[in-house]
Design a protein around this motif. Structure first.
Motif, PDB file in Angstrom:
ATOM      1  N   PRO A  98      -4.335 -20.878  -1.782  1.00  0.00           N
ATOM      2  CA  PRO A  98      -4.887 -19.568  -1.415  1.00  0.00           C
ATOM      3  C   PRO A  98      -3.920 -18.415  -1.656  1.00  0.00           C
ATOM      4  O   PRO A  98      -4.341 -17.341  -2.097  1.00  0.00           O
ATOM      5  N   ALA A  99      -2.628 -18.620  -1.365  1.00  0.00           N
ATOM      6  CA  ALA A  99      -1.669 -17.525  -1.541  1.00  0.00           C
ATOM      7  C   ALA A  99      -1.601 -17.075  -2.994  1.00  0.00           C
ATOM      8  O   ALA A  99      -1.507 -15.872  -3.278  1.00  0.00           O
ATOM      9  N   GLU A 100      -1.662 -18.018  -3.910  1.00  0.00           N
ATOM     10  CA  GLU A 100      -1.618 -17.671  -5.335  1.00  0.00           C
ATOM     11  C   GLU A 100      -2.857 -16.886  -5.748  1.00  0.00           C
ATOM     12  O   GLU A 100      -2.772 -15.887  -6.472  1.00  0.00           O
ATOM     13  N   ILE A 101      -4.022 -17.327  -5.282  1.00  0.00           N
ATOM     14  CA  ILE A 101      -5.267 -16.626  -5.603  1.00  0.00           C
ATOM     15  C   ILE A 101      -5.257 -15.219  -5.007  1.00  0.00           C
ATOM     16  O   ILE A 101      -5.706 -14.249  -5.636  1.00  0.00           O
ATOM     17  N   CYS A 102      -4.727 -15.086  -3.785  1.00  0.00           N
ATOM     18  CA  CYS A 102      -4.642 -13.755  -3.170  1.00  0.00           C
ATOM     19  C   CYS A 102      -3.760 -12.829  -3.998  1.00  0.00           C
ATOM     20  O   CYS A 102      -4.090 -11.642  -4.173  1.00  0.00           O
ATOM     21  N   ARG A 103      -2.647 -13.353  -4.489  1.00  0.00           N
ATOM     22  CA  ARG A 103      -1.773 -12.523  -5.330  1.00  0.00           C
ATOM     23  C   ARG A 103      -2.482 -12.101  -6.608  1.00  0.00           C
ATOM     24  O   ARG A 103      -2.343 -10.952  -7.067  1.00  0.00           O
ATOM     25  N   ILE A 104      -3.254 -13.011  -7.191  1.00  0.00           N
ATOM     26  CA  ILE A 104      -3.980 -12.699  -8.428  1.00  0.00           C
ATOM     27  C   ILE A 104      -4.951 -11.545  -8.202  1.00  0.00           C
ATOM     28  O   ILE A 104      -5.014 -10.590  -8.992  1.00  0.00           O
ATOM     29  N   PHE A 105      -5.714 -11.613  -7.101  1.00  0.00           N
ATOM     30  CA  PHE A 105      -6.731 -10.590  -6.864  1.00  0.00           C
ATOM     31  C   PHE A 105      -6.134  -9.309  -6.286  1.00  0.00           C
ATOM     32  O   PHE A 105      -6.716  -8.231  -6.456  1.00  0.00           O
ATOM     33  N   GLN A 106      -4.995  -9.403  -5.626  1.00  0.00           N
ATOM     34  CA  GLN A 106      -4.310  -8.177  -5.219  1.00  0.00           C
ATOM     35  C   GLN A 106      -3.884  -7.385  -6.450  1.00  0.00           C
ATOM     36  O   GLN A 106      -4.083  -6.175  -6.531  1.00  0.00           O
ATOM     37  N   SER A 107      -3.304  -8.104  -7.413  1.00  0.00           N
ATOM     38  CA  SER A 107      -2.894  -7.461  -8.661  1.00  0.00           C
ATOM     39  C   SER A 107      -4.102  -6.932  -9.424  1.00  0.00           C
ATOM     40  O   SER A 107      -4.077  -5.815  -9.952  1.00  0.00           O
ATOM     41  N   ALA A 108      -5.174  -7.740  -9.483  1.00  0.00           N
ATOM     42  CA  ALA A 108      -6.385  -7.306 -10.190  1.00  0.00           C
ATOM     43  C   ALA A 108      -6.992  -6.075  -9.536  1.00  0.00           C
ATOM     44  O   ALA A 108      -7.429  -5.134 -10.218  1.00  0.00           O
ATOM     45  N   GLY A 109      -7.008  -6.054  -8.186  1.00  0.00           N
ATOM     46  CA  GLY A 109      -7.572  -4.907  -7.482  1.00  0.00           C
ATOM     47  C   GLY A 109      -6.815  -3.622  -7.777  1.00  0.00           C
ATOM     48  O   GLY A 109      -7.422  -2.567  -8.012  1.00  0.00           O
ATOM     49  N   GLU A 110      -5.489  -3.703  -7.778  1.00  0.00           N
ATOM     50  CA  GLU A 110      -4.679  -2.525  -8.079  1.00  0.00           C
ATOM     51  C   GLU A 110      -4.865  -2.081  -9.525  1.00  0.00           C
ATOM     52  O   GLU A 110      -4.984  -0.886  -9.820  1.00  0.00           O
ATOM     53  N   GLU A 111      -4.890  -3.051 -10.414  1.00  0.00           N
ATOM     54  CA  GLU A 111      -5.037  -2.729 -11.835  1.00  0.00           C
ATOM     55  C   GLU A 111      -6.398  -2.101 -12.126  1.00  0.00           C
ATOM     56  O   GLU A 111      -6.503  -1.126 -12.886  1.00  0.00           O
ATOM     57  N   LEU A 112      -7.439  -2.634 -11.514  1.00  0.00           N
ATOM     58  CA  LEU A 112      -8.783  -2.104 -11.735  1.00  0.00           C
ATOM     59  C   LEU A 112      -8.951  -0.713 -11.126  1.00  0.00           C
ATOM     60  O   LEU A 112      -9.627   0.144 -11.701  1.00  0.00           O
ATOM     61  N   LEU A 113      -8.340  -0.491  -9.966  1.00  0.00           N
ATOM     62  CA  LEU A 113      -8.435   0.835  -9.347  1.00  0.00           C
ATOM     63  C   LEU A 113      -7.727   1.881 -10.215  1.00  0.00           C
ATOM     64  O   LEU A 113      -8.235   2.988 -10.419  1.00  0.00           O
ATOM     65  N   GLN A 114      -6.566   1.528 -10.726  1.00  0.00           N
ATOM     66  CA  GLN A 114      -5.867   2.434 -11.636  1.00  0.00           C
ATOM     67  C   GLN A 114      -6.677   2.672 -12.905  1.00  0.00           C
ATOM     68  O   GLN A 114      -6.695   3.782 -13.442  1.00  0.00           O
ATOM     69  N   HIS A 115      -7.354   1.634 -13.351  1.00  0.00           N
ATOM     70  CA  HIS A 115      -8.187   1.766 -14.555  1.00  0.00           C
ATOM     71  C   HIS A 115      -9.352   2.721 -14.302  1.00  0.00           C
ATOM     72  O   HIS A 115      -9.692   3.544 -15.164  1.00  0.00           O
TER      73      HIS A 115
END
Length: 602
Positions: free
Chosen positions: A370-387
């Motif tokens: 779970p921790a790895e998946i959370c890191r993946i989607f935390q990064s994706a969320g930030e990247e998508l918001l910036q996009h």
């Protein structure tokens, strides 16, 4: 003579003791034939066989002959069952077993048994085109027992692709396994048990892959609908907020349903499933880990942040030629936050029954991290918001470019009203506000206001150009004093203009406003203005101050950037004399009144 008498006495004794039973034998066989109780008939006949072999040439010849005639009828009936299309596989297997007990050669009956298995699968409404096709070249006769069992499981796999529920899968496996056991009793040399275990291993693994694949498709269906709605393909209203909730539900409820289906496989008392328990645990863990990785990739592909030729992303194919839709990107950003902060926790709790050792063992740890998946989607969320912010800012930059390239600023006429460019700009900001309010939560509403060097509050409309010493001067000395004053204020305030973007309405809209104001300043620096052109910029910026003061979270930074635009215009002006404050306020109020008349409900 004595020996002859002894033999006759023994014969009479046997006739008196055994004769009635043997005589009754033919009547029992006849009764069994009439009632089709063939198992009883075989039992009676095989029980009498030792007597017929010992005394069949004596006075029991008639009974033996009658019994053999009855058994011949039974053998014929049993053969008929094996070859009958209306008989079940269980009835056929039983008939073969009875024939074996009668020492009847059954090798020529094997094909009939396995052919019946094919028909049984068709009755289960499975996709058996492959089976019929593979056997057509042989006149409908399978190549071997192994090939028939393989084709049976192949048909099961074809049906799995149609989102088969675990309850139906278990029912199918149970029936197939029961039939395999029956055939294994008749034909143990075929090795069907081992082969079926292997084939079931492949089928169940494919079931997990298809189950997770359909979960991805369910979520994508929601996102595709959002995409089509923003393109105007769907006429019905489908707001982003509703789409976000539907997407959340599809993800969580779909995952819970999948876990429930997987749990049924562990709870079933079926030998072929029990042998795969450890593998099932691993497949569930690995399946969710891979599912979320693919989901993250698909989010980035849909937002055009990533391009992939992966066939697993094929359902996005219809969108590949379309423009990126900012609203959908914002939805993906917030869905990523939901997955990180809520969905993974919920799934981690529900996946606990599948946390056994599996085949991976304790040394390798669980496949689902779970921790790895959370890191993946935390990064994706930030990247998508910036996009999303980049997409929206890019659209505003197109307006800015058109606004500053079109007119001749050196020959600009005296401003009479706020330029229509400001209307287009505010309309775009309204669109952004509408989207973020549907998707993002509200922030803490902490507004950062400007202060002067001694800490006292100053008006957001304060402007260094209003100093009387500078207003009527267009000399180089005046410009120098203007710049010095502005830089000194910047140094004293130590203002942090660009801060980390948060997933809140105020943070996103403020960041976009800051970015376009910074870009506006750069566009101004590329131009040369006469007095009227400079005054137009002054009026437009003043109107923006009035309209943006309640929109941006960081009011102090926005005010500062607005002032910088005016300073930049003064730097590039041949005669930087601003409009009188009274004129600026009058033209601003006139524009506000006009806008109010055009939008009475706003």
């Amino acid at each position: 003579m004595g020996l002859i008498l002894l033999f006759l006495r023994r014969e009479n004794t046997l006739r008196n003791c055994i004769g009635p039973a043997i005589f009754y034998e033919k009547f029992r066989l006849a009764k069994c034939i009439k009632s089709e109780a063939y198992a009883d008939a075989v039992k009676y006949y095989t029980g009498a066989m030792p007597i017929f072999k010992a005394y069949g040439n004596s006075s029991f010849q008639d009974c033996k002959r009658a019994s053999e005639e009855a058994i011949a009828i039974i053998i014929k009936a049993l053969q008929g069952k094996v070859f009958s299309d209306s008989e079940s596989i269980q009835a056929r297997a039983e008939a073969v077993m009875l024939l074996k007990q009668l020492d009847f050669p059954v090798n020529n009956l094997k094909v009939q048994l396995f052919g019946k298995l094919e028909e049984f699968l068709v009755d289960l409404h499975l996709e058996s085109k492959e089976i019929r096709h593979s056997s057509s070249d042989l006149g409908g006769i399978p190549l071997s027992p192994s090939s028939c069992a393989h084709e049976a499981l192949e048909a099961t796999q074809q049906h799995i692709k149609k989102q088969l529920a675990s309850a139906d899968l278990v029912t199918m496996l149970r029936v197939i396994w029961t039939n395999v056991l029956l055939m294994d009793e008749v034909l143990p040399e075929a090795g069907l048990r081992d082969f079926t275990f292997e084939a079931a291993h492949v089928a169940i693994k494919q079931y997990f892959a298809c189950r997770f694949g359909h979960l991805l498709l369910d979520i994508s269906g929601t996102l595709v609908k959002v995409h089509d709605n923003q393109k105007g393909v769907i006429e019905e209203e489908y707001p982003l907020q509703a789409a976000l909730e539907i997407s959340k539900n599809a993800l969580v409820q779909g995952s819970m349903d999948a876990l429930l289906d997987f749990r049924r496989l562990l709870d079933e008392n079926l030998e072929v499933l029990s042998a795969l328990t450890d593998l099932i645990i691993d497949w569930v863990q690995e399946g969710f880990q891979e599912f979320f990785r693919k989901l993250s990739d698909q989010f980035l592909v849909l937002s055009r942040k990533k391009y992939s030729a992966n066939q697993d992303l094929i359902f996005w194919e219809g969108m590949q030629g379309d423009k990126v839709l900012p609203g959908l990107v914002l939805l993906l950003a917030q869905l990523s936050v939901f997955i990180e902060q809520n969905a993974i926790t919920r799934i981690s709790e529900e996946i606990s029954p599948f946390s056994g050792s599996g085949y991976r063992g304790h040394d390798n740890g669980p496949a689902f991290v779970p921790a790895e998946i959370c890191r993946i989607f935390q990064s994706a969320g930030e990247e998508l918001l910036q996009h999303y912010i980049s997409l929206k800012t890019r659209k505003i930059l197109i307006l800015l470019k058109k606004r500053f390239i079109t007119p001749n600023w050196v020959k600009h006429k005296e401003p009479r009203e706020v330029h229509m460019f400001i209307d287009l700009l505010l309309q775009e900001l309204d669109t952004i506000l509408n989207e973020v309010k549907q998707i993002l939560p509200e922030g803490l509403h902490r507004k950062h206001r400007r202060t002067d060097s001694n800490g006292s509050n100053t008006s957001s409309r304060s402007n260094p150009l209003r100093d009387d010493k500078l207003v009527r001067s267009n000399t180089q000395k005046a410009r120098s004093q203007l710049l010095e004053s502005h830089l000194a204020k910047l140094f004293k305030q130590k203002m942090e203009i660009f801060t980390k973007v948060e997933h809140t309405q105020e943070s996103v809209i403020t960041t976009i406003i800051k970015l376009f104001l910074k870009s506006l300043q750069e566009f101004v620096r590329l131009q040369t203005f006469n007095r009227s052109g400079f005054q137009q910029i002054q009026l437009d910026i003043h109107f923006l101050k009035t309209t943006l003061k309640d929109t941006a979270e960081d009011e102090a930074a926005v005010d500062f950037l607005l002032d910088e635009v005016i300073v930049a215009a003064a730097e590039r002006c041949l005669d930087p004399i601003p409009l009188e404050p009274a004129i600026v306020d009058r033209l601003t109020q006139a524009k506000l009144a006009k806008n109010s008349e055009q939008s009475p409900t706003s």
